[in-house]
Design a protein around this motif. Structure first.
Motif, short mmCIF file in Angstrom:
data_model
loop_
_atom_site.label_atom_id
_atom_site.label_comp_id
_atom_site.label_asym_id
_atom_site.label_seq_id
_atom_site.Cartn_x
_atom_site.Cartn_y
_atom_site.Cartn_z
N SER A 34 0.85 -1.18 0.00
CA SER A 34 0.00 0.00 0.00
C SER A 34 0.89 1.23 0.00
N CYS A 35 0.42 2.28 -0.69
CA CYS A 35 1.24 3.46 -0.87
C CYS A 35 0.43 4.72 -0.61
N LEU A 36 1.09 5.75 -0.16
CA LEU A 36 0.46 7.05 -0.03
C LEU A 36 0.08 7.59 -1.40
N LEU A 37 -1.09 8.23 -1.48
CA LEU A 37 -1.45 8.95 -2.69
C LEU A 37 -0.45 10.09 -2.90
N THR A 38 0.11 10.17 -4.08
CA THR A 38 1.15 11.16 -4.35
C THR A 38 0.88 11.85 -5.66
N HIS A 39 0.92 13.18 -5.66
CA HIS A 39 0.83 13.93 -6.90
C HIS A 39 2.12 13.68 -7.70
N PRO A 40 2.03 13.58 -9.04
CA PRO A 40 3.25 13.33 -9.82
C PRO A 40 4.37 14.33 -9.56
N GLN A 41 4.02 15.57 -9.23
CA GLN A 41 5.06 16.55 -8.94
C GLN A 41 5.83 16.18 -7.68
N ASP A 42 5.12 15.73 -6.65
CA ASP A 42 5.81 15.29 -5.43
C ASP A 42 6.69 14.08 -5.72
N ALA A 43 6.18 13.17 -6.57
CA ALA A 43 6.97 12.00 -6.93
C ALA A 43 8.25 12.42 -7.65
N TYR A 44 8.14 13.39 -8.55
CA TYR A 44 9.31 13.91 -9.26
C TYR A 44 10.29 14.55 -8.27
N TYR A 111 8.75 3.82 -20.82
CA TYR A 111 8.22 4.11 -19.49
C TYR A 111 8.85 5.39 -18.93
N LEU A 112 8.05 6.12 -18.17
CA LEU A 112 8.62 7.10 -17.25
C LEU A 112 8.94 6.32 -15.99
N ILE A 113 10.19 6.40 -15.53
CA ILE A 113 10.63 5.65 -14.35
C ILE A 113 11.24 6.62 -13.36
N ASN A 128 6.68 4.27 -6.14
CA ASN A 128 7.25 5.31 -6.99
C ASN A 128 6.31 5.57 -8.15
N PHE A 129 6.54 6.66 -8.88
CA PHE A 129 5.71 7.00 -10.02
C PHE A 129 6.34 6.40 -11.27
N ASN A 130 5.77 5.30 -11.76
CA ASN A 130 6.23 4.63 -12.97
C ASN A 130 5.02 4.43 -13.88
N GLU A 131 5.12 4.90 -15.11
CA GLU A 131 3.97 4.84 -16.01
C GLU A 131 4.42 4.74 -17.45
N ARG A 132 3.63 4.06 -18.25
CA ARG A 132 3.90 4.03 -19.69
C ARG A 132 3.82 5.45 -20.23
N TRP A 133 4.80 5.83 -21.05
CA TRP A 133 4.92 7.21 -21.50
C TRP A 133 3.67 7.69 -22.23
N GLU A 134 3.08 6.85 -23.06
CA GLU A 134 1.93 7.30 -23.85
C GLU A 134 0.68 7.50 -23.00
N ARG A 135 0.69 7.01 -21.78
CA ARG A 135 -0.46 7.20 -20.89
C ARG A 135 -0.40 8.51 -20.13
N LEU A 136 0.72 9.19 -20.16
CA LEU A 136 0.84 10.47 -19.47
C LEU A 136 0.11 11.55 -20.26
N SER A 137 -0.48 12.49 -19.55
CA SER A 137 -1.12 13.63 -20.21
C SER A 137 -0.06 14.59 -20.73
N LEU A 138 -0.45 15.48 -21.63
CA LEU A 138 0.48 16.48 -22.14
C LEU A 138 1.02 17.35 -21.01
N SER A 139 0.16 17.72 -20.07
CA SER A 139 0.59 18.55 -18.94
C SER A 139 1.59 17.81 -18.06
#
Length: 220
Positions: A34-44, A111-113, A128-139
């Motif tokens: 289980s993980c804390l909810l994290t905004h992508p900016q905080d993860a970065y 991936y964004l890793i 950690n914030f790991n996601e397939r690149w094409e799934r990320l929004s433009l923002s």
């Protein structure tokens, strides 16, 4: 092998500390992680390394009770971590998803890793914030490229129950958890919390200049 194991033990200990803080999100594929909810900016901002890469190989290392998975990556771009290492060749994670090990598909996606560096090796996991690149929004892509680093001195304050208020000028109120659309929500996908010239932090939507908007800290 001992050096890898020591790093993984410290990483797992840090993840367990996070899990004890509350506001937990459970991974459907790994009930024990289980993980804390994290905004992508905080993860970065909290990561040592942020890269875009394609995973091209993997090897199970006989380390610890479940082993450590070593992924070989082809780094496309580094966004953060130049002071740690100039090029990432391997990513380490626990082989067990129940211990927050992350699974990457081989020779399939970019991936964004994000991860932390221990003893010269990059470790990541489900928290950690790991996601397939094409799934990320433009923002989100713009945030990773530039905007997120402008807000690392800001604090993204999570709101789980109303009423919620900011208590200092460097806070942005994060209300995605109140939305019935679930996580990740609109602020996570479309906004960065960045510091303005006056010292205040506010939500910023990183889109084209024609549609660019800045908003106050309470209503993105």
């Amino acid at each position: 092998m001992r050096r890898v194991g020591g790093g993984m033990r410290r990483l797992c200990a840090a993840l367990l500390c996070l899990c004890a803080l509350g506001a937990l999100r459970s991974s459907p594929s790994a009930d024990a992680c289980s993980c804390l909810l994290t905004h992508p900016q905080d993860a970065y901002c909290s990561s040592d390394i942020v890269i875009r890469a394609k995973v091209v190989g993997k090897k199970l290392l006989k380390d610890g009770p479940f082993g450590t998975m070593r992924y070989t990556v082809k780094q496309m771009k580094m966004y953060k971590g130049f002071n740690k290492m100039l090029h990432v060749q391997h990513i380490y994670t626990d082989a067990s998803e129940s211990l927050c090990g992350v699974k990457f598909e081989i020779n399939k996606y970019q991936y964004l890793i994000t991860g932390r560096v221990y003893e010269g090796k990059v470790y990541t996991g489900l928290c950690n914030f790991n996601e397939r690149w094409e799934r990320l929004s433009l923002s989100q892509k713009k945030g990773i490229n530039h905007h997120y680093q402008l807000g690392c001195n800001c604090r993204i304050k999570a709101c789980h129950y109303l009423p919620c208020f900011v208590t200092s000028k460097n806070e942005c109120l994060w209300t995605d958890m109140l939305s019935h659309f679930g996580y990740p929500g609109y602020q996570s996908r479309h906004y960065s919390c960045i510091q303005q010239k006056e010292g205040y932090c506010s939500w910023y939507r990183g889109v084209s200049s024609r549609h660019k908007t800045t908003t106050n800290t309470t209503d993105p």
